[in-house]
Scaffold this active site. Structure first.
Site, short mmCIF file in Angstrom:
data_model
loop_
_atom_site.label_atom_id
_atom_site.label_comp_id
_atom_site.label_asym_id
_atom_site.label_seq_id
_atom_site.Cartn_x
_atom_site.Cartn_y
_atom_site.Cartn_z
N LYS A 1 41.04 44.23 30.81
CA LYS A 1 42.49 44.33 31.02
C LYS A 1 43.11 45.22 29.94
O LYS A 1 43.99 46.06 30.22
CB LYS A 1 43.13 42.93 31.02
CG LYS A 1 42.77 42.14 32.29
CD LYS A 1 43.06 40.65 32.19
CE LYS A 1 42.59 39.94 33.46
NZ LYS A 1 42.65 38.48 33.39
N GLN B 1 44.66 33.63 28.93
CA GLN B 1 43.42 33.74 29.72
C GLN B 1 42.77 32.37 29.89
O GLN B 1 42.40 31.72 28.91
CB GLN B 1 42.46 34.72 29.02
CG GLN B 1 41.15 34.94 29.76
CD GLN B 1 41.31 35.70 31.06
OE1 GLN B 1 41.98 36.73 31.13
NE2 GLN B 1 40.68 35.21 32.13
N ASP C 1 51.29 37.28 34.10
CA ASP C 1 50.27 36.82 35.04
C ASP C 1 50.88 35.94 36.14
O ASP C 1 50.21 35.59 37.11
CB ASP C 1 49.21 36.03 34.25
CG ASP C 1 47.80 36.34 34.72
OD1 ASP C 1 47.62 37.30 35.46
OD2 ASP C 1 46.88 35.60 34.32
#
Ligand code: NAP
Length: 288
Positions: A57, A101, A124
């Site tokens: 990412k 994450q 996200d």
């Protein structure tokens, strides 16, 4: 949708390339106006898969010009320290997006960390606030993986309105938000999960099947209605296989489907592209 021995392969990798090119231009415009988009990650230090995802990412963030940083959660980092760090990111005007994450180490309450993240930085789109906004049909960051999938559907002009769509999986990061986004597209949505009975039979009635399960090659070609569209979000490591495999058995599904996402190269690249797009959106909002 017609049965087709050679289905359209829904090329998420190519689409992600296009999205990144557009983002690069938007980032350059932001920088010309004095805003440097920045994405920060919070990641488990001892989880090689998580570290690899975050590295990937960050690599693509750098490619489009987004700055990035990370906070490594080691065994000796406490819950309070993680929450303090997220509070600092919330308060820092130079940070536009934050990625928590999954999974964080076991000694950290991941839900608590997620809920401490400001919705305006939830690039996200996975906090309960962002999911609530999606549920209510209000503006907010949309969850990156299902958002990426909707971009694939749009790019290939796959009509959802009035279609029977099956989402297999009901996680907060994938199955549930996917179902809600399909509802926004006026599909008639069925959600299946581990307690669903007669899944193959249900699947055979469906125009579009979304697999978000985490079980290698569970959906077989003979589960599909001829001409169905197959979107496979699964990523599964299988011993002896060089690349990850999806939740759908590609060969048998491709023989029946009218369109299908490959694994790898389908949903995955568009997840990353959507995370970056959300970060750029957040940076643009900081201008107004
Ligand atoms: P998850 O949290 O483990 O959820 C899996 C879901 O599948 C659950 O709702 C579970 O039902 C359901 N399920 C399990 N076994 C089933 C069965 N036999 N029949 C029907 N449903 C079943 O997983 P996730 O995080 O949503 O991820 C799903 C997959 O997507 C994984 O392969 C993951 O690696 C992949 N993924 C890909 C991306 C990407 O960018 N491409 C991003 C995230 C995840 P219950 O709720 O009843 O337990």
């Amino acid at each position: 949708m017609n049965a087709n021995a050679s289905p359209i392969v829904l090329d998420g990798r190519a689409l992600a390339r296009e999205v990144r090119e557009e983002l690069k231009v938007r980032v350059a415009n932001l920088k010309a106006r004095g805003v440097n988009p920045r994405l920060e990650a919070v990641v488990a230090a001892q989880d090689p898969a998580s570290l690899a995802y975050v590295e990937m990412k960050k690599k693509w963030a750098g490619w489009v010009g987004i700055e990035s940083g990370e906070f490594l959660v080691t065994a000796d980092v406490s819950q309070t320290q993680v929450l303090d760090h997220v509070a600092k990111l919330n308060a820092d005007p130079k940070v536009h997006g934050v990625l928590i994450q999954h999974p964080l180490p076991g000694h950290i309450d991941e839900d608590l960390v997620l809920e401490s993240l400001g919705a305006e930085k939830d690039a996200d789109g996975i906090t309960s606030h962002s999911l609530g906004l999606l549920t209510a049909g209000l503006p907010g960051f949309r969850c990156a993986t299902p958002l990426g999938i909707t971009k694939i559907l749009d790019a290939y002009n796959i009509e959802c309105q009035g279609k029977n769509a099956l989402v297999i999986g009901r996680s907060n990061i994938l199955g549930k938000p996917m179902a809600l986004m399909l509802l926004e597209k006026n599909a008639t949505v069925t959600i299946a999960h581990s307690r669903t009975q007669n899944l193959a039979e249900i699947c055979r009635e469906m125009d579009i099947v979304f697999a978000a399960v985490g079980r290698a090659e569970m959906v077989k070609g003979d589960w599909l209605k001829p001409g169905a569209v197959v979107i496979d979000a699964g990523y599964n490591k299988v011993e002896g296989r060089a690349t990850d495999v999806g939740d759908c058995e590609y060969e048998s599904c491709a023989a029946v489907a009218s369109a299908i996402t490959p694994v790898p190269g389908g949903v995955g690249p568009m997840t990353v592209a959507s995370l970056l797009a959300n970060t750029v959106d957040a940076a643009e909002k900081s201008l107004v």
